[in-house]
Design an enzyme around this catalytic site. Structure first.
Site, PDB file in Angstrom:
ATOM      1  N   ASP A 178       0.902  -1.125   0.047  1.00 30.99           N
ATOM      2  CA  ASP A 178       0.132  -0.096   0.089  1.00 30.99           C
ATOM      3  C   ASP A 178       0.836   1.221   0.039  1.00 30.99           C
ATOM      4  O   ASP A 178       1.472   1.532   0.865  1.00 30.99           O
ATOM      5  CB  ASP A 178      -0.879  -0.083   1.078  1.00 30.99           C
ATOM      6  CG  ASP A 178      -1.616   1.293   1.345  1.00 30.99           C
ATOM      7  OD1 ASP A 178      -1.503   2.128   0.621  1.00 30.99           O
ATOM      8  OD2 ASP A 178      -2.630   1.233   2.158  1.00 30.99           O
ATOM      9  N   HIS A 216       1.365  12.790 -27.474  1.00 32.74           N
ATOM     10  CA  HIS A 216       1.560  12.046 -28.789  1.00 32.74           C
ATOM     11  C   HIS A 216       2.024  12.836 -30.101  1.00 32.74           C
ATOM     12  O   HIS A 216       2.809  12.813 -30.657  1.00 32.74           O
ATOM     13  CB  HIS A 216       0.956  10.891 -29.010  1.00 32.74           C
ATOM     14  CG  HIS A 216       0.533   9.898 -27.960  1.00 32.74           C
ATOM     15  ND1 HIS A 216       1.595   9.670 -27.015  1.00 32.74           N
ATOM     16  CD2 HIS A 216      -0.696   9.451 -27.362  1.00 32.74           C
ATOM     17  CE1 HIS A 216       0.806   8.841 -25.929  1.00 32.74           C
ATOM     18  NE2 HIS A 216      -0.517   8.666 -26.321  1.00 32.74           N
ATOM     19  N   LYS A 230       7.453   3.467 -31.015  1.00 25.44           N
ATOM     20  CA  LYS A 230       6.935   2.947 -32.132  1.00 25.44           C
ATOM     21  C   LYS A 230       7.960   3.272 -33.551  1.00 25.44           C
ATOM     22  O   LYS A 230       8.859   4.183 -33.455  1.00 25.44           O
ATOM     23  CB  LYS A 230       5.760   3.811 -32.614  1.00 25.44           C
ATOM     24  CG  LYS A 230       4.413   3.282 -31.886  1.00 25.44           C
ATOM     25  CD  LYS A 230       3.140   4.053 -32.428  1.00 25.44           C
ATOM     26  CE  LYS A 230       2.135   4.010 -31.500  1.00 25.44           C
ATOM     27  NZ  LYS A 230       1.221   2.934 -31.362  1.00 25.44           N
ATOM     28  N   HIS A 242       4.332   6.707 -25.134  1.00 25.31           N
ATOM     29  CA  HIS A 242       4.946   5.467 -25.989  1.00 25.31           C
ATOM     30  C   HIS A 242       4.866   5.668 -27.668  1.00 25.31           C
ATOM     31  O   HIS A 242       5.281   4.539 -28.277  1.00 25.31           O
ATOM     32  CB  HIS A 242       3.774   4.221 -25.389  1.00 25.31           C
ATOM     33  CG  HIS A 242       2.483   4.261 -26.339  1.00 25.31           C
ATOM     34  ND1 HIS A 242       1.496   5.148 -25.637  1.00 25.31           N
ATOM     35  CD2 HIS A 242       1.885   3.721 -27.241  1.00 25.31           C
ATOM     36  CE1 HIS A 242       0.346   5.141 -26.351  1.00 25.31           C
ATOM     37  NE2 HIS A 242       0.779   4.366 -27.645  1.00 25.31           N
TER      38      HIS A 242
HETATM   39  C1  BG6 Z   1      -2.952   6.560 -25.107  1.00 29.45           C
HETATM   40  C2  BG6 Z   1      -4.405   7.152 -24.860  1.00 29.45           C
HETATM   41  O1  BG6 Z   1      -1.849   7.355 -24.556  1.00 29.45           O
HETATM   42  O2  BG6 Z   1      -2.689   6.312 -26.311  1.00 29.45           O
HETATM   43  C3  BG6 Z   1      -5.419   6.259 -25.321  1.00 29.45           C
HETATM   44  O3  BG6 Z   1      -4.420   7.463 -23.363  1.00 29.45           O
HETATM   45  C4  BG6 Z   1      -5.256   5.809 -26.715  1.00 29.45           C
HETATM   46  O4  BG6 Z   1      -6.667   7.091 -25.348  1.00 29.45           O
HETATM   47  C5  BG6 Z   1      -3.610   5.436 -26.836  1.00 29.45           C
HETATM   48  O5  BG6 Z   1      -6.035   4.942 -27.335  1.00 29.45           O
HETATM   49  C6  BG6 Z   1      -3.448   5.367 -28.642  1.00 29.45           C
HETATM   50  O6  BG6 Z   1      -2.281   4.498 -28.750  1.00 29.45           O
HETATM   51  P1  BG6 Z   1      -1.998   3.507 -29.746  1.00 29.45           P
HETATM   52  O7  BG6 Z   1      -0.540   3.170 -29.673  1.00 29.45           O
HETATM   53  O8  BG6 Z   1      -3.029   2.393 -29.885  1.00 29.45           O
HETATM   54  O9  BG6 Z   1      -2.002   4.594 -31.014  1.00 29.45           O
END
Ligand code: BG6
Length: 481
Positions: free
Chosen positions: A88, A234, A176, A172
Site C-alpha cells: 500500500d 503523442h 513506435k 509510448h
Molecule cells: C493513449 C491514450 O496514450 O494512447 C489512449 O490514453 C489511446 O486514449 C492510446 O487510445 C493510443 O495509442 P496507440 O498506440 O493505440 O495509438
C-alpha cells in the site's frame, strides 16, 4: 550506465502491465535480450502470493502472445524471474520489504504506472527505503498531471528524489518503429532536408484516428478529453520530430534540445483565436465498419462536454516554418484506426505542360496500422499525346514490413523497457518538453473557456464534425482521407 538487475513494476496487476509490459518483457526475454540476472518484481495493493502473480503473468502472456512465440521452457524461465511484493504505497512501512527484495539499489529500474495520487507517497517511500540512489532509474507513465501546474507538482515531487538524468518519462509513441523512422527518413537521406522548410513545404497534417470509444476508461477519459489525452503528448511529440532542426548526434541531450525548441516555438492559440484555430467534437450514435456503436454520452451514462475529437491549426513560429500550417486532428470512433503524417510540398514554380494538371508532391508517413512511407510523384500517362502530354500522380511506396521482412516488428514498450533497463534516455521525454507541451495546451483550454466553446457532435464512424473540414478547406487544403 550499467544494466539494471532489478526491475520494479508498480501497478503490476493493472491493465497496462497485463496487456503491454509483461508481454513486452517476455518478448525481450525470449529473444535473449534481458540480462540473465534481471529480476522483475511486481508490486500493487493486491495481496497476491508470488505464485498467484506468476499465474496472472502467464494468463497475460497467453492472451497477448501467439502460441508459437512462447515455448514452454522459455515461459517457465521468464516466470522464474518474477517476484511479487504487495504494497500500500500510502504507508511508508511497506517499502522496506520492497527494498529487501530489490538487492543492489544501484542497478535498479523502476516503472511507475499508478494513479497520479500515489506518485508523491510512492516517490517518498522509495527514497525513504534507499531506492533512489544514483544508479536507480525511474520511468513514469502517463497521466503525469492534467495541466501545467499539476504536472509541475509531480515533476517537483520526483525531482526531490531523482535527478533528471535518472528520470524516464514515457510517451509510448516514441517507442513506435515508424516514429523513430522519421529521424532516419529526415536525417539519413539527402533528399528531403533541403526542401524541409517553408520554401519547399506548404502544410503538414498529423492525424491519429481510433475506432475505439471509451474502453471502460470513463473516469480517466472524461476528465481529460482528446486534447489532453492525445495532443498534449503523442501528437506534439510527432510534430516536434517533424519540425525540429537536425540534432548533431542521436543522444538524449541533442535530440531533446531540438524538440524542446520546436515546442517552445508553437504559436500560442489564446482567447477567441480558438474559434478559428480549433474544433472540438464529441461522437454521437453511429456505425463503424457496418456495426452500430453508441454515442459517447450513452457510453458514459451522464451529460458531458468532454471532446472526443479535436482538430487544430498550429504554427511553429520560427525561420524554417514561417507561415506553414500544421493541421492536427485526433478522435475516438473515427472510421478507421490510422496514424499518419502528411507533408505537402509546394507546386513547381512554373509548369511547362500547359493545361495539364500537376499535383504537388506529397510525402505520406503511415505509422499505423501500416508502416509505410509513400511519396506521390508526377509521371507521364502512357500514350501518343496528340492532345498534349498528360501527367498523373503515382505513388512511390516503401512498405516497411516488406522491406524488412526478416525482422520481427516490436511493440513500443519492448523498445522502451529495454532502453530503461539499459539506461538510454533518448526516447523519453524531458521535463522541459512536457512543460512546453502543457503550456501550449493550457492556453487552448483557457481559450475554450473564454470563448465558451461547446463540443460539436459527429456521428461515430466519421472524421469529426463538419467544422473540422472547414478548418483546412478555408486554406484550400483537404484532409488526407
Ligand atoms: C493513449 C491514450 O496514450 O494512447 C489512449 O490514453 C489511446 O486514449 C492510446 O487510445 C493510443 O495509442 P496507440 O498506440 O493505440 O495509438
Amino acid at each position: 550506465m550499467t544494466t539494471a538487475t532489478s526491475l520494479l513494476l508498480f501497478g503490476a496487476t493493472g491493465d497496462l502491465s497485463r496487456r503491454m509490459l509483461i508481454p513486452s518483457l517476455f518478448g525481450l526475454h525470449n529473444d535473449g535480450l534481458l540480462h540473465p540476472d534481471l529480476r522483475i518484481i511486481g508490486t500493487a495493493r493486491s495481496q497476491l502470493t508470488v505464485a498467484a502473480f506468476r499465474a496472472m503473468a502467464l494468463a497475460a502472456l497467453e492472451a497477448a502472445v501467439e502460441a508459437e512465440r512462447r515455448p514452454a521452457d522459455s515461459v517457465a524461465a521468464f516466470l522464474d524471474r518474477l517476484a511479487y511484493v504487495p504494497l500500500d504505497a500510502t504507508l511508508a512501512d511497506g517499502f522496506a520489504a520492497l527494498a529487501a527484495e530489490v538487492g543492489d539499489p544501484d542497478r535498479l529500474a523502476i516503472f511507475l504506472s499508478t494513479a497520479p495520487s500515489l506518485f508523491g507517497p510512492t516517490i517518498a517511500g522509495l527514497a525513504g527505503a534507499g531506492l533512489a540512489s544514483s544508479g536507480a532509474r525511474l520511468a513514469l507513465e502517463k497521466p503525469l498531471g492534467h495541466d501545467l501546474a499539476s504536472s509541475r507538482a509531480i515533476n517537483d515531487a520526483v525531482a526531490a528524489a531523482y535527478p533528471e538524468s535518472q528520470i524516464f518519462r514515457i510517451d509510448h509513441y516514441l517507442g513506435k518503429e515508424t516514429v523513430q523512422n522519421l529521424l532516419a527518413l529526415r536525417f539519413g537521406n539527402v533528399l528531403f532536408e533541403p526542401l524541409w522548410n517553408a520554401t519547399g513545404i506548404s502544410s503538414v497534417q498529423i492525424s491519429v484516428g481510433e475506432t475505439v470509444g471509451l474502453e471502460g476508461r470513463a473516469d480517466y477519459y472524461d476528465g481529460m478529453g482528446a486534447l489532453r489525452d492525445m495532443v498534449q503528448n503523442h501528437m506534439l511529440q510527432l510534430l516536434a520530430l517533424v519540425a525540429m532542426e537536425p540534432p548533431a548526434r542521436i543522444d538524449p541531450a541533442a535530440v531533446r534540445d531540438e524538440k524542446v525548441k520546436v515546442l517552445r516555438s508553437l504559436r500560442p492559440i489564446t482567447g477567441r483565436q480558438v474559434e478559428t484555430s480549433t474544433v472540438r467534437g464529441q461522437y454521437s450514435t453511429g456505425a463503424i465498419a457496418g456495426q452500430p456503436v453508441p454515442g459517447y454520452l450513452d457510453e458514459l451514462g451522464r451529460a458531458s462536454d468532454t471532446e472526443t475529437f479535436v482538430a487544430i491549426k498550429a504554427h511553429v513560429d520560427n525561420w524554417r516554418w514561417k507561415g506553414v500550417p500544421f493541421y492536427l486532428r485526433t478522435g475516438k470512433r473515427m472510421p478507421e484506426r490510422v496514424s499518419e503524417i502528411i507533408v505537402q510540398f509546394r507546386a513547381v514554380p512554373h509548369s511547362m505542360f500547359g493545361d495539364a494538371a500537376l499535383a504537388a508532391n506529397k510525402l505520406i508517413i503511415s505509422i499505423q496500422p501500416d508502416e509505410n512511407v509513400g511519396l506521390t510523384m508526377m509521371a507521364k500517362v502512357p500514350g501518343l499525346d496528340q492532345g498534349g502530354l498528360k501527367l498523373r500522380a503515382v505513388p512511390l511506396d516503401i512498405g516497411l514490413p516488406g522491406a524488412f521482412a526478416d525482422v520481427r516488428r516490436r511493440i513500443a514498450y519492448e523498445r522502451l523497457l529495454l532502453d530503461l533497463v539499459e539506461g538510454r534516455q533518448t526516447l523519453f521525454v524531458r521535463r522541459d518538453e512536457v512543460e512546453a507541451q502543457w503550456t501550449w495546451i493550457d492556453e487552448i483550454r483557457a481559450g475554450w473557456t473564454t470563448a465558451g466553446t461547446t463540443v460539436k457532435p459527429y456521428a461515430a464512424g466519421n472524421w469529426g464534425p463538419a467544422a473540422a473540414i472547414a478548418l483546412t478547406e478555408r486554406d484550400g487544403v483537404s484532409w488526407h482521407d
